[in-house]
Write a protein that holds these residues in place. Structure first.
Motif, PDB file in Angstrom:
ATOM      1  N   ILE A  33       0.825  -1.205   0.000  1.00 51.01           N
ATOM      2  CA  ILE A  33       0.000   0.000   0.000  1.00 51.01           C
ATOM      3  C   ILE A  33       0.865   1.264   0.000  1.00 51.01           C
ATOM      4  O   ILE A  33       0.476   2.294  -0.557  1.00 51.01           O
ATOM      5  N   ALA A  34       2.075   1.184   0.584  1.00 46.50           N
ATOM      6  CA  ALA A  34       2.975   2.342   0.564  1.00 46.50           C
ATOM      7  C   ALA A  34       3.389   2.677  -0.871  1.00 46.50           C
ATOM      8  O   ALA A  34       3.545   3.857  -1.218  1.00 46.50           O
ATOM      9  N   VAL A  35       3.569   1.664  -1.709  1.00 43.67           N
ATOM     10  CA  VAL A  35       3.890   1.906  -3.118  1.00 43.67           C
ATOM     11  C   VAL A  35       2.757   2.656  -3.800  1.00 43.67           C
ATOM     12  O   VAL A  35       2.987   3.548  -4.627  1.00 43.67           O
ATOM     13  N   GLN A  36       1.503   2.304  -3.470  1.00 42.27           N
ATOM     14  CA  GLN A  36       0.367   3.012  -4.046  1.00 42.27           C
ATOM     15  C   GLN A  36       0.331   4.468  -3.580  1.00 42.27           C
ATOM     16  O   GLN A  36       0.084   5.381  -4.378  1.00 42.27           O
ATOM     17  N   PHE A  37       0.586   4.702  -2.291  1.00 41.60           N
ATOM     18  CA  PHE A  37       0.619   6.072  -1.782  1.00 41.60           C
ATOM     19  C   PHE A  37       1.723   6.877  -2.470  1.00 41.60           C
ATOM     20  O   PHE A  37       1.519   8.022  -2.886  1.00 41.60           O
ATOM     21  N   LEU A  38       2.910   6.275  -2.585  1.00 45.24           N
ATOM     22  CA  LEU A  38       4.036   6.978  -3.188  1.00 45.24           C
ATOM     23  C   LEU A  38       3.769   7.260  -4.665  1.00 45.24           C
ATOM     24  O   LEU A  38       4.058   8.355  -5.167  1.00 45.24           O
ATOM     25  N   GLY A  39       3.208   6.266  -5.361  1.00 46.63           N
ATOM     26  CA  GLY A  39       2.876   6.478  -6.763  1.00 46.63           C
ATOM     27  C   GLY A  39       1.872   7.592  -6.938  1.00 46.63           C
ATOM     28  O   GLY A  39       1.983   8.418  -7.858  1.00 46.63           O
ATOM     29  N   ASN A  40       0.874   7.651  -6.063  1.00 49.51           N
ATOM     30  CA  ASN A  40      -0.122   8.716  -6.136  1.00 49.51           C
ATOM     31  C   ASN A  40       0.515  10.079  -5.907  1.00 49.51           C
ATOM     32  O   ASN A  40       0.214  11.051  -6.614  1.00 49.51           O
ATOM     33  N   ASP A  41       1.422  10.167  -4.947  1.00 47.07           N
ATOM     34  CA  ASP A  41       2.118  11.427  -4.672  1.00 47.07           C
ATOM     35  C   ASP A  41       2.997  11.853  -5.841  1.00 47.07           C
ATOM     36  O   ASP A  41       3.193  13.052  -6.086  1.00 47.07           O
ATOM     37  N   LEU A  42       3.544  10.867  -6.562  1.00 44.30           N
ATOM     38  CA  LEU A  42       4.423  11.172  -7.698  1.00 44.30           C
ATOM     39  C   LEU A  42       3.642  11.428  -8.981  1.00 44.30           C
ATOM     40  O   LEU A  42       4.245  11.621 -10.048  1.00 44.30           O
TER      41      LEU A  42
END
Length: 409
Positions: A33-42
């Motif tokens: 889920i952290a990858v999804q959060f980071l991808g959304n931020d990027l």
């Protein structure tokens, strides 16, 4: 006395592997889920967010086809140790990604690392289980409860750790997975168990090898759909929830509702065997999953989404238990290979689900993937019943042919 028995249980070889499953999936859930959060931020689009789940699931699926058989030859401990070390390194590197393309380039290595853990660990668990069929069922139940709790609490921990900065969930997961090594390094390789029948199990009615093989294939088909839905939801809801104004912590809690439903079913099935070698429980589980994702289409509040995901999780609990049980119950000589296929099948669901979710979410809406998933469940149920009918006809024909041959002799 209860506490002492629990402590002794955790110190057994099976107990250590069950605890290792909890720790490892806790870390995997945090990173996922952290990858999804980071991808959304990027600034990643829904399709790119879907691809993040797809590329990792693809390497996981392909890896599982080899790692189970590899552990049959090279040893369970060696392969699972490598998984922990490689995974920790990859997750630290992920925390430093600065673009969606970098995430897409790095994340497949995480799937490859995870594929080195589950097939060997599952085969290892059956090998350290002594006492026959009933202890194997109990250990599988405890194992399923353990990793489900890890997956369930991982997203909320990652969501709240995110408040400390983007690298925090990744670095925390990397540090925690190294603790899994202590459990793996102190667990015997084999205790001459393997779930073989104890004398008291001999009287239990068991199907012949052909029927057992048929149910193994049917369980793999049903389990694909369950993990297709999970893979889709893992990339669709984080963005849908954030777009609706939910915090990262709340998104993590809602996503965990699917695992909560699955946990309830695992606890229920842990001491029951009436579902074995029957088709209707898997059919009912697919119906529950389909209903859950249709409900998600209409949901507006976090509570409604959580209820729909919990219903889908209850269905996935049945298919997973059936798939793993039938994979482990067979002969020991190819147990690693069967658990590898078991994990590859669910991995293919995790691979295709995010891909479809991303494409449908991009071209239609972020809610549309839930209806698409319900359709996939309906198609899977139909395929499963057509396959079951065909295998039954072939089995009956083979029996009739054999009987005719005996009469001629």
């Amino acid at each position: 006395m209860t506490g002492e028995r629990a402590s002794r249980g955790l110190l057994t070889p099976a107990g250590k592997l069950i605890a290792a499953a909890f720790m490892y999936d806790l870390c995997v859930a945090m990173v996922g889920i952290a990858v999804q959060f980071l991808g959304n931020d990027l600034g990643a689009t829904p399709m790119v967010l879907g691809l993040l789940g797809t590329v990792s699931a693809f390497t996981y699926t392909v890896g599982c086809l080899f790692t189970g058989r590899l552990s049959d030859r090279a040893g369970r401990r060696r392969i699972t140790t490598a998984s922990c070390l490689i995974g920790a390194g990859v997750w630290v590197v992920l925390s430093q990604a600065r673009s969606p393309m970098q995430l897409l380039a790095i994340f497949p290595l995480s799937g490859a690392a995870v594929s080195m853990f589950w097939p060997p660990l599952q085969a290892w668990l059956s090998e350290v289980t002594v006492g026959g069929h009933k202890p194997l069922v109990r250990n599988i139940g405890a194992f399923n409860v353990s990793w489900t709790i890890g997956l369930m609490i991982g997203p909320p921990i990652a969501g709240f750790a995110w408040l400390l900065g983007a690298p925090a969930p990744f670095v925390l997961a990397a540090a925690m997975v190294l603790g899994t090594l202590v459990l793996l390094r102190t667990t015997p390789v084999c205790v001459d168990g393997g779930g073989e029948d104890a004398p008291e199990d001999a009287a239990e009615e068991r199907p012949d090898a052909e029927v057992a093989r048929q149910f193994l294939y049917l369980a793999w088909i049903a389990n694909f759909a369950s993990w297709f839905g999970r893979g889709m939801n893992g990339v669709v809801f984080p963005k849908l929830g954030l777009d609706q104004g939910l915090s990262e912590g709340t998104v993590g809690l809602v996503v965990s509702a699917l695992l909560a439903g699955q946990l309830v079913m695992f606890l229920y099935l842990r001491t029951r065997s009436g579902w074995r070698y029957k088709l209707w429980p898997m059919t009912a589980s697919l119906a529950a999953g389909m209903a859950g994702y249709v409900l998600a289409w209409f949901s507006q509040s976090p509570w409604a989404f959580a209820a729909s995901f919990a219903l889908a999780g209850i269905g996935s609990g049945v298919t997973y238990v059936a798939s793993l049980y039938y994979s482990l119950e067979g002969g020991a000589e190819s147990r690693g290979g069967r658990t590898g296929i078991h994990e590859a099948v669910l991995g293919s669901g995790l691979f295709i689900g995010p891909l479809l979710g991303g494409v449908v979410g991009d071209y239609l809406s972020l809610r549309a993937p839930y209806i698409a998933t319900a359709i996939v469940f309906a198609i899977t149920a139909a395929v499963m019943h057509i396959t079951a009918a065909r295998m039954t006809r072939n089995h009956l024909a083979a029996q009739a042919s054999a009987a005719a041959g005996m009469v001629v002799k």
